[in-house]
Design a protein around this motif. Structure first.
Motif, PDB file in Angstrom:
ATOM      1  N   ARG A  15       0.509  -0.951  -0.078  1.00 55.56           N
ATOM      2  CA  ARG A  15       0.080  -0.134   0.158  1.00 55.56           C
ATOM      3  C   ARG A  15       0.909   1.495   0.131  1.00 55.56           C
ATOM      4  O   ARG A  15       0.396   2.640  -0.907  1.00 55.56           O
ATOM      5  CB  ARG A  15      -0.780   0.248   1.288  1.00 55.56           C
ATOM      6  CG  ARG A  15      -2.609  -1.104   0.956  1.00 55.56           C
ATOM      7  CD  ARG A  15      -2.634  -1.148   2.265  1.00 55.56           C
ATOM      8  NE  ARG A  15      -3.628  -2.135   1.644  1.00 55.56           N
ATOM      9  CZ  ARG A  15      -5.394  -2.069   2.500  1.00 55.56           C
ATOM     10  NH1 ARG A  15      -5.340  -1.232   4.014  1.00 55.56           N
ATOM     11  NH2 ARG A  15      -6.404  -3.132   2.223  1.00 55.56           N
ATOM     12  N   PHE A  16       1.924   1.479   0.691  1.00 58.55           N
ATOM     13  CA  PHE A  16       2.983   2.396   0.763  1.00 58.55           C
ATOM     14  C   PHE A  16       3.347   2.723  -0.305  1.00 58.55           C
ATOM     15  O   PHE A  16       3.587   3.548  -0.778  1.00 58.55           O
ATOM     16  CB  PHE A  16       3.619   2.493   2.004  1.00 58.55           C
ATOM     17  CG  PHE A  16       5.179   3.333   1.525  1.00 58.55           C
ATOM     18  CD1 PHE A  16       4.680   4.407   2.895  1.00 58.55           C
ATOM     19  CD2 PHE A  16       6.033   3.286   1.692  1.00 58.55           C
ATOM     20  CE1 PHE A  16       5.639   5.204   2.873  1.00 58.55           C
ATOM     21  CE2 PHE A  16       7.389   4.533   1.608  1.00 58.55           C
ATOM     22  CZ  PHE A  16       6.695   5.448   2.428  1.00 58.55           C
ATOM     23  N   GLY A  17       4.080   1.052  -1.671  1.00 58.96           N
ATOM     24  CA  GLY A  17       4.345   2.362  -3.319  1.00 58.96           C
ATOM     25  C   GLY A  17       3.167   2.422  -3.820  1.00 58.96           C
ATOM     26  O   GLY A  17       3.733   3.028  -4.291  1.00 58.96           O
ATOM     27  N   VAL A  18       1.384   2.099  -3.307  1.00 52.17           N
ATOM     28  CA  VAL A  18       0.770   2.045  -4.309  1.00 52.17           C
ATOM     29  C   VAL A  18       1.068   3.697  -4.371  1.00 52.17           C
ATOM     30  O   VAL A  18       0.851   4.611  -4.808  1.00 52.17           O
ATOM     31  CB  VAL A  18      -0.229   1.337  -4.229  1.00 52.17           C
ATOM     32  CG1 VAL A  18      -1.289   2.368  -5.306  1.00 52.17           C
ATOM     33  CG2 VAL A  18      -0.032  -0.004  -4.447  1.00 52.17           C
ATOM     34  N   ILE A  19       0.713   3.494  -3.006  1.00 53.45           N
ATOM     35  CA  ILE A  19       0.937   5.579  -2.617  1.00 53.45           C
ATOM     36  C   ILE A  19       1.624   6.240  -3.024  1.00 53.45           C
ATOM     37  O   ILE A  19       1.759   7.310  -3.513  1.00 53.45           O
ATOM     38  CB  ILE A  19       0.346   5.628  -0.706  1.00 53.45           C
ATOM     39  CG1 ILE A  19      -0.913   5.167   0.122  1.00 53.45           C
ATOM     40  CG2 ILE A  19       0.008   7.318  -0.780  1.00 53.45           C
ATOM     41  CD1 ILE A  19      -2.243   5.481  -1.373  1.00 53.45           C
ATOM     42  N   GLY A  20       3.148   5.867  -2.404  1.00 57.13           N
ATOM     43  CA  GLY A  20       4.323   6.607  -3.124  1.00 57.13           C
ATOM     44  C   GLY A  20       4.640   6.356  -4.431  1.00 57.13           C
ATOM     45  O   GLY A  20       4.856   7.233  -5.764  1.00 57.13           O
ATOM     46  N   GLY A  21       4.156   5.342  -5.527  1.00 59.33           N
ATOM     47  CA  GLY A  21       4.136   6.071  -7.146  1.00 59.33           C
ATOM     48  C   GLY A  21       2.991   7.231  -7.791  1.00 59.33           C
ATOM     49  O   GLY A  21       3.473   7.259  -8.333  1.00 59.33           O
ATOM     50  N   LEU A  22       2.181   6.829  -6.591  1.00 59.87           N
ATOM     51  CA  LEU A  22       0.683   7.756  -7.545  1.00 59.87           C
ATOM     52  C   LEU A  22       1.881   9.198  -7.139  1.00 59.87           C
ATOM     53  O   LEU A  22       1.706   9.758  -7.789  1.00 59.87           O
ATOM     54  CB  LEU A  22      -0.365   8.295  -6.586  1.00 59.87           C
ATOM     55  CG  LEU A  22      -0.691   6.340  -6.877  1.00 59.87           C
ATOM     56  CD1 LEU A  22      -2.162   6.439  -6.412  1.00 59.87           C
ATOM     57  CD2 LEU A  22      -1.540   6.256  -8.607  1.00 59.87           C
ATOM     58  N   THR A  23       2.403   9.309  -5.827  1.00 60.52           N
ATOM     59  CA  THR A  23       2.607  10.167  -5.637  1.00 60.52           C
ATOM     60  C   THR A  23       4.225  11.059  -5.785  1.00 60.52           C
ATOM     61  O   THR A  23       4.073  12.283  -5.925  1.00 60.52           O
ATOM     62  CB  THR A  23       2.648  10.725  -3.996  1.00 60.52           C
ATOM     63  OG1 THR A  23       3.610  10.002  -3.248  1.00 60.52           O
ATOM     64  CG2 THR A  23       0.586  10.631  -3.126  1.00 60.52           C
ATOM     65  N   TYR A  24       5.045   9.883  -6.438  1.00 63.25           N
ATOM     66  CA  TYR A  24       6.062   9.999  -7.322  1.00 63.25           C
ATOM     67  C   TYR A  24       5.745  10.574  -8.450  1.00 63.25           C
ATOM     68  O   TYR A  24       6.915  11.457  -8.861  1.00 63.25           O
ATOM     69  CB  TYR A  24       6.535   8.485  -7.212  1.00 63.25           C
ATOM     70  CG  TYR A  24       7.897   8.577  -8.105  1.00 63.25           C
ATOM     71  CD1 TYR A  24       8.944   9.087  -7.736  1.00 63.25           C
ATOM     72  CD2 TYR A  24       7.665   8.451  -9.544  1.00 63.25           C
ATOM     73  CE1 TYR A  24      10.302   9.345  -8.723  1.00 63.25           C
ATOM     74  CE2 TYR A  24       9.192   8.746 -10.650  1.00 63.25           C
ATOM     75  CZ  TYR A  24       9.734   8.772  -9.862  1.00 63.25           C
ATOM     76  OH  TYR A  24      11.011   8.730 -10.713  1.00 63.25           O
ATOM     77  N   VAL A  25       4.687  10.380  -9.245  1.00 62.72           N
ATOM     78  CA  VAL A  25       4.001  10.434 -10.416  1.00 62.72           C
ATOM     79  C   VAL A  25       4.241  12.399 -10.443  1.00 62.72           C
ATOM     80  O   VAL A  25       4.346  13.215 -11.394  1.00 62.72           O
ATOM     81  CB  VAL A  25       2.993  10.195 -11.065  1.00 62.72           C
ATOM     82  CG1 VAL A  25       2.242  10.386 -12.442  1.00 62.72           C
ATOM     83  CG2 VAL A  25       3.491   8.135 -11.300  1.00 62.72           C
ATOM     84  N   VAL A  26       3.453  12.354  -9.568  1.00 62.60           N
ATOM     85  CA  VAL A  26       2.843  14.121  -9.156  1.00 62.60           C
ATOM     86  C   VAL A  26       4.127  14.477  -8.819  1.00 62.60           C
ATOM     87  O   VAL A  26       3.887  15.702  -9.922  1.00 62.60           O
ATOM     88  CB  VAL A  26       2.165  14.116  -8.233  1.00 62.60           C
ATOM     89  CG1 VAL A  26       1.147  15.482  -7.902  1.00 62.60           C
ATOM     90  CG2 VAL A  26       0.379  13.083  -8.437  1.00 62.60           C
TER      91      VAL A  26
END
Length: 158
Positions: A15-26
């Protein structure tokens, strides 16, 4: 018991990775947009990469707070929301400094101001260092499960 803990940890990491991936793109997209522009849209901060990265980081940080608070660590009883927000801000300010150091070295000390160098220094090196620090700090301080007793053994008084 141990298998359940490993499973819970694996879920948190995912879950941390999913949130991190989305915010990484932003974060990556916004910082590049501010420094280099996009197509015919001019760069708004071409001579201020650390300011641009800081703005992008703060926007991504706010999105990450919501995702991590309610999805990644939503199952934890973390205590006071105000305390949690304060710790989150402190951890992320420290993390932002960790991310900005490679960017500053690359841009100002090495004179590498092209998009590839900027992205490697901020969005690869800085990102990985900041990510490791944030995951550890979130679990340890920010979203610490207050419902579980500390693992310090106590002796029973007879």
């Amino acid at each position: 018991m141990a298998e359940r803990r490993w499973r819970a940890l694996a879920t948190e990491v995912w879950r941390f990775g999913v949130i991190g991936g989305l915010t990484y793109v932003v974060d990556t997209g916004l910082s590049n947009l501010l420094v280099y522009g996009l197509g015919t849209a001019p760069a708004l901060l071409p001579d201020a990469p650390l300011v641009a990265k800081s703005i992008a980081f703060v926007v991504a940080m706010l999105l990450a707070w919501a995702g991590n608070r309610w999805w990644t660590y939503g199952h934890r009883e973390t205590g006071s929301s105000l305390r949690s927000v304060g710790l989150y801000l402190l951890v992320n300010l420290a993390s932002m400094v960790i991310v900005l150091i490679p960017a500053g070295v690359s841009w100002y000390l090495l004179g590498l101001q092209d998009p590839v160098s900027f992205n490697i220094s901020t969005n690869v090196i800085g990102f990985v260092l900041g990510l490791l620090f944030r995951f550890w700090a979130y679990r340890t301080w920010v979203f610490r499960d207050r419902s579980e007793p500390d693992a310090v053994p106590t002796e029973e008084v007879r």
